[in-house]
Design a protein around this motif. Sequence first.
Motif, PDB file in Angstrom:
ATOM      1  N   ARG A  55      31.503  49.858  52.978  1.00 31.75           N
ATOM      2  CA  ARG A  55      30.835  50.277  51.555  1.00 31.75           C
ATOM      3  C   ARG A  55      31.788  49.960  50.339  1.00 31.75           C
ATOM      4  O   ARG A  55      31.402  49.207  49.475  1.00 31.75           O
ATOM      5  CB  ARG A  55      30.314  51.687  51.463  1.00 31.75           C
ATOM      6  N   CYS A  56      33.017  50.364  50.699  1.00 35.55           N
ATOM      7  CA  CYS A  56      33.835  50.083  49.416  1.00 35.55           C
ATOM      8  C   CYS A  56      34.140  48.460  49.387  1.00 35.55           C
ATOM      9  O   CYS A  56      34.522  47.991  48.276  1.00 35.55           O
ATOM     10  CB  CYS A  56      35.264  50.973  49.664  1.00 35.55           C
ATOM     11  N   ALA A  57      34.439  47.945  50.627  1.00 41.15           N
ATOM     12  CA  ALA A  57      34.694  46.435  50.613  1.00 41.15           C
ATOM     13  C   ALA A  57      33.442  45.809  49.942  1.00 41.15           C
ATOM     14  O   ALA A  57      33.688  44.840  49.054  1.00 41.15           O
ATOM     15  CB  ALA A  57      34.954  45.845  52.029  1.00 41.15           C
ATOM     16  N   GLU A  58      32.445  46.294  50.223  1.00 43.85           N
ATOM     17  CA  GLU A  58      31.146  45.200  49.591  1.00 43.85           C
ATOM     18  C   GLU A  58      30.947  45.447  48.201  1.00 43.85           C
ATOM     19  O   GLU A  58      30.932  44.760  47.364  1.00 43.85           O
ATOM     20  CB  GLU A  58      29.834  45.719  50.204  1.00 43.85           C
ATOM     21  N   GLU A  59      31.342  46.823  47.755  1.00 45.98           N
ATOM     22  CA  GLU A  59      31.158  46.945  46.335  1.00 45.98           C
ATOM     23  C   GLU A  59      32.247  46.508  45.609  1.00 45.98           C
ATOM     24  O   GLU A  59      32.262  45.910  44.611  1.00 45.98           O
ATOM     25  CB  GLU A  59      31.129  48.668  46.172  1.00 45.98           C
ATOM     26  N   GLY A  60      33.489  46.226  46.346  1.00 49.11           N
ATOM     27  CA  GLY A  60      34.588  45.651  45.506  1.00 49.11           C
ATOM     28  C   GLY A  60      34.412  44.446  45.215  1.00 49.11           C
ATOM     29  O   GLY A  60      34.724  43.575  44.473  1.00 49.11           O
ATOM     30  N   THR A  61      33.819  43.682  46.575  1.00 47.29           N
ATOM     31  CA  THR A  61      33.407  42.286  46.260  1.00 47.29           C
ATOM     32  C   THR A  61      32.592  41.999  44.978  1.00 47.29           C
ATOM     33  O   THR A  61      32.758  41.076  44.057  1.00 47.29           O
ATOM     34  CB  THR A  61      32.630  41.584  47.604  1.00 47.29           C
ATOM     35  N   ALA A  62      31.471  42.943  45.030  1.00 46.20           N
ATOM     36  CA  ALA A  62      30.770  42.667  43.787  1.00 46.20           C
ATOM     37  C   ALA A  62      31.193  43.033  42.434  1.00 46.20           C
ATOM     38  O   ALA A  62      31.129  42.306  41.488  1.00 46.20           O
ATOM     39  CB  ALA A  62      29.537  43.698  43.911  1.00 46.20           C
ATOM     40  N   LEU A  63      32.217  44.031  42.346  1.00 44.53           N
ATOM     41  CA  LEU A  63      32.967  44.155  41.040  1.00 44.53           C
ATOM     42  C   LEU A  63      33.979  43.206  40.895  1.00 44.53           C
ATOM     43  O   LEU A  63      33.830  42.610  39.809  1.00 44.53           O
ATOM     44  CB  LEU A  63      33.741  45.333  41.264  1.00 44.53           C
ATOM     45  N   ALA A  64      34.551  42.520  41.917  1.00 45.50           N
ATOM     46  CA  ALA A  64      35.487  41.461  41.575  1.00 45.50           C
ATOM     47  C   ALA A  64      34.741  40.128  41.195  1.00 45.50           C
ATOM     48  O   ALA A  64      35.106  39.135  40.290  1.00 45.50           O
ATOM     49  CB  ALA A  64      36.328  40.955  42.821  1.00 45.50           C
ATOM     50  N   ALA A  65      33.441  39.784  41.705  1.00 42.83           N
ATOM     51  CA  ALA A  65      32.788  38.738  41.012  1.00 42.83           C
ATOM     52  C   ALA A  65      32.553  38.871  39.607  1.00 42.83           C
ATOM     53  O   ALA A  65      32.232  37.703  39.002  1.00 42.83           O
ATOM     54  CB  ALA A  65      31.342  38.768  41.841  1.00 42.83           C
ATOM     55  N   LEU A  66      32.596  39.993  38.918  1.00 42.54           N
ATOM     56  CA  LEU A  66      32.457  40.069  37.478  1.00 42.54           C
ATOM     57  C   LEU A  66      33.607  39.486  36.975  1.00 42.54           C
ATOM     58  O   LEU A  66      33.617  39.313  35.626  1.00 42.54           O
ATOM     59  CB  LEU A  66      32.024  41.411  37.203  1.00 42.54           C
ATOM     60  N   LEU A  67      34.596  39.438  37.388  1.00 46.35           N
ATOM     61  CA  LEU A  67      36.016  39.222  36.784  1.00 46.35           C
ATOM     62  C   LEU A  67      36.214  37.554  36.596  1.00 46.35           C
ATOM     63  O   LEU A  67      36.489  36.965  37.444  1.00 46.35           O
ATOM     64  CB  LEU A  67      37.193  39.798  37.543  1.00 46.35           C
ATOM     65  N   PRO A  68      36.259  37.178  35.467  1.00 47.57           N
ATOM     66  CA  PRO A  68      36.363  35.530  35.229  1.00 47.57           C
ATOM     67  C   PRO A  68      37.940  35.289  35.533  1.00 47.57           C
ATOM     68  O   PRO A  68      38.696  36.056  35.212  1.00 47.57           O
ATOM     69  CB  PRO A  68      35.882  35.103  34.045  1.00 47.57           C
ATOM     70  N   PRO A  69      38.109  34.173  35.699  1.00 48.52           N
ATOM     71  CA  PRO A  69      39.739  33.731  35.823  1.00 48.52           C
ATOM     72  C   PRO A  69      40.329  34.037  34.550  1.00 48.52           C
ATOM     73  O   PRO A  69      39.679  33.672  33.335  1.00 48.52           O
ATOM     74  CB  PRO A  69      39.343  32.336  36.392  1.00 48.52           C
ATOM     75  N   GLY A  70      41.553  34.776  34.848  1.00 53.47           N
ATOM     76  CA  GLY A  70      42.255  35.140  33.475  1.00 53.47           C
ATOM     77  C   GLY A  70      41.830  36.236  32.735  1.00 53.47           C
ATOM     78  O   GLY A  70      42.352  36.650  31.714  1.00 53.47           O
ATOM     79  N   GLY A  71      40.673  36.848  33.237  1.00 52.62           N
ATOM     80  CA  GLY A  71      40.141  38.278  32.836  1.00 52.62           C
ATOM     81  C   GLY A  71      41.048  39.434  33.281  1.00 52.62           C
ATOM     82  O   GLY A  71      42.062  39.407  34.192  1.00 52.62           O
ATOM     83  N   VAL A  72      40.838  40.378  32.467  1.00 52.70           N
ATOM     84  CA  VAL A  72      41.775  41.664  32.697  1.00 52.70           C
ATOM     85  C   VAL A  72      40.789  42.422  33.470  1.00 52.70           C
ATOM     86  O   VAL A  72      39.790  43.008  32.919  1.00 52.70           O
ATOM     87  CB  VAL A  72      42.149  42.476  31.437  1.00 52.70           C
ATOM     88  N   LEU A  73      41.290  43.269  34.399  1.00 53.50           N
ATOM     89  CA  LEU A  73      40.658  44.273  35.255  1.00 53.50           C
ATOM     90  C   LEU A  73      41.238  45.534  35.195  1.00 53.50           C
ATOM     91  O   LEU A  73      42.782  45.778  35.282  1.00 53.50           O
ATOM     92  CB  LEU A  73      40.586  44.029  36.629  1.00 53.50           C
ATOM     93  N   VAL A  74      40.517  46.539  34.546  1.00 51.26           N
ATOM     94  CA  VAL A  74      41.079  47.938  34.492  1.00 51.26           C
ATOM     95  C   VAL A  74      40.141  48.935  35.362  1.00 51.26           C
ATOM     96  O   VAL A  74      38.960  48.486  35.281  1.00 51.26           O
ATOM     97  CB  VAL A  74      40.940  48.555  33.002  1.00 51.26           C
ATOM     98  N   ALA A  75      40.786  49.715  36.269  1.00 49.98           N
ATOM     99  CA  ALA A  75      40.032  50.491  37.051  1.00 49.98           C
ATOM    100  C   ALA A  75      40.128  51.909  36.867  1.00 49.98           C
ATOM    101  O   ALA A  75      41.316  52.484  36.535  1.00 49.98           O
ATOM    102  CB  ALA A  75      40.335  50.067  38.415  1.00 49.98           C
ATOM    103  N   TYR A  76      39.046  52.609  36.928  1.00 49.10           N
ATOM    104  CA  TYR A  76      39.260  54.064  36.830  1.00 49.10           C
ATOM    105  C   TYR A  76      39.202  54.572  38.419  1.00 49.10           C
ATOM    106  O   TYR A  76      38.271  54.262  39.271  1.00 49.10           O
ATOM    107  CB  TYR A  76      38.147  54.769  36.166  1.00 49.10           C
ATOM    108  N   ASP A  77      40.074  55.247  38.625  1.00 50.00           N
ATOM    109  CA  ASP A  77      40.577  55.839  40.167  1.00 50.00           C
ATOM    110  C   ASP A  77      41.156  56.950  40.180  1.00 50.00           C
ATOM    111  O   ASP A  77      41.979  57.166  39.405  1.00 50.00           O
ATOM    112  CB  ASP A  77      41.117  54.854  41.030  1.00 50.00           C
ATOM    113  N   GLU A  78      40.763  57.916  41.018  1.00 47.50           N
ATOM    114  CA  GLU A  78      41.400  59.294  40.924  1.00 47.50           C
ATOM    115  C   GLU A  78      42.930  59.126  41.411  1.00 47.50           C
ATOM    116  O   GLU A  78      43.601  60.103  40.570  1.00 47.50           O
ATOM    117  CB  GLU A  78      40.922  60.157  42.050  1.00 47.50           C
ATOM    118  N   ARG A  79      43.740  57.998  41.629  1.00 46.76           N
ATOM    119  CA  ARG A  79      45.061  57.940  41.782  1.00 46.76           C
ATOM    120  C   ARG A  79      45.520  57.135  40.524  1.00 46.76           C
ATOM    121  O   ARG A  79      46.773  56.837  40.524  1.00 46.76           O
ATOM    122  CB  ARG A  79      45.396  56.939  42.889  1.00 46.76           C
ATOM    123  N   GLY A  80      44.868  56.927  39.539  1.00 52.15           N
ATOM    124  CA  GLY A  80      45.532  56.116  38.275  1.00 52.15           C
ATOM    125  C   GLY A  80      46.006  56.985  37.366  1.00 52.15           C
ATOM    126  O   GLY A  80      46.299  58.223  37.586  1.00 52.15           O
TER     127      GLY A  80
END
Length: 164
Positions: A55-80
């Motif tokens: 489930r995490c892998a599928e959702e991660g693929t969908a999230l990553a698809a929203l990031l254009p080349p050169g874009g910035v990814l910020v994630a909210y995660d309990e380990r952050g």
Amino acid sequence: MRLVLAAVGRLKAGPERELASRYRDRAAQLGRGLGFATFDSVEIPESRARRALDRCAEEGTALAALLPPGGVLVAYDERGRADLGSDALAERVAAWRDASRPALVVAIGGPDGLDASIRTRAELILSFGAATLPHGLVRVLALEQLYRSLTILAGHPYHRGEAG
């Protein structure tokens, strides 16, 4: 620069959805004058895979698809990081904008969390602390922090700093 809040799951109608919409709309309006062309909120459907890792892998693929080349990814995660203040976040947002990055995508995972691939790609991983919070509330808080960052950049009185 384009701003995107991408969250796994759907907010049901009610106070959380209304508050999330209010912060997104405020940020979109304020952001246009600060060099942020658009502010989109994207809901990624929860995966129906049987295993949590899948489930995490599928959702991660969908999230990553929203990031254009050169874009910035910020994630909210309990380990952050839970120690980055609003002023420091605003400085980072401004630096990414000033570096002509095409987009800032803020990712929030689903009930099983974020895939490791998203945490690895993220330039910044944030947390709202050790407490477990409802998904909808995390989305509202992330939108509020983005709005607060923009008010800081605009010199708007919404944010009055540490002494306020």
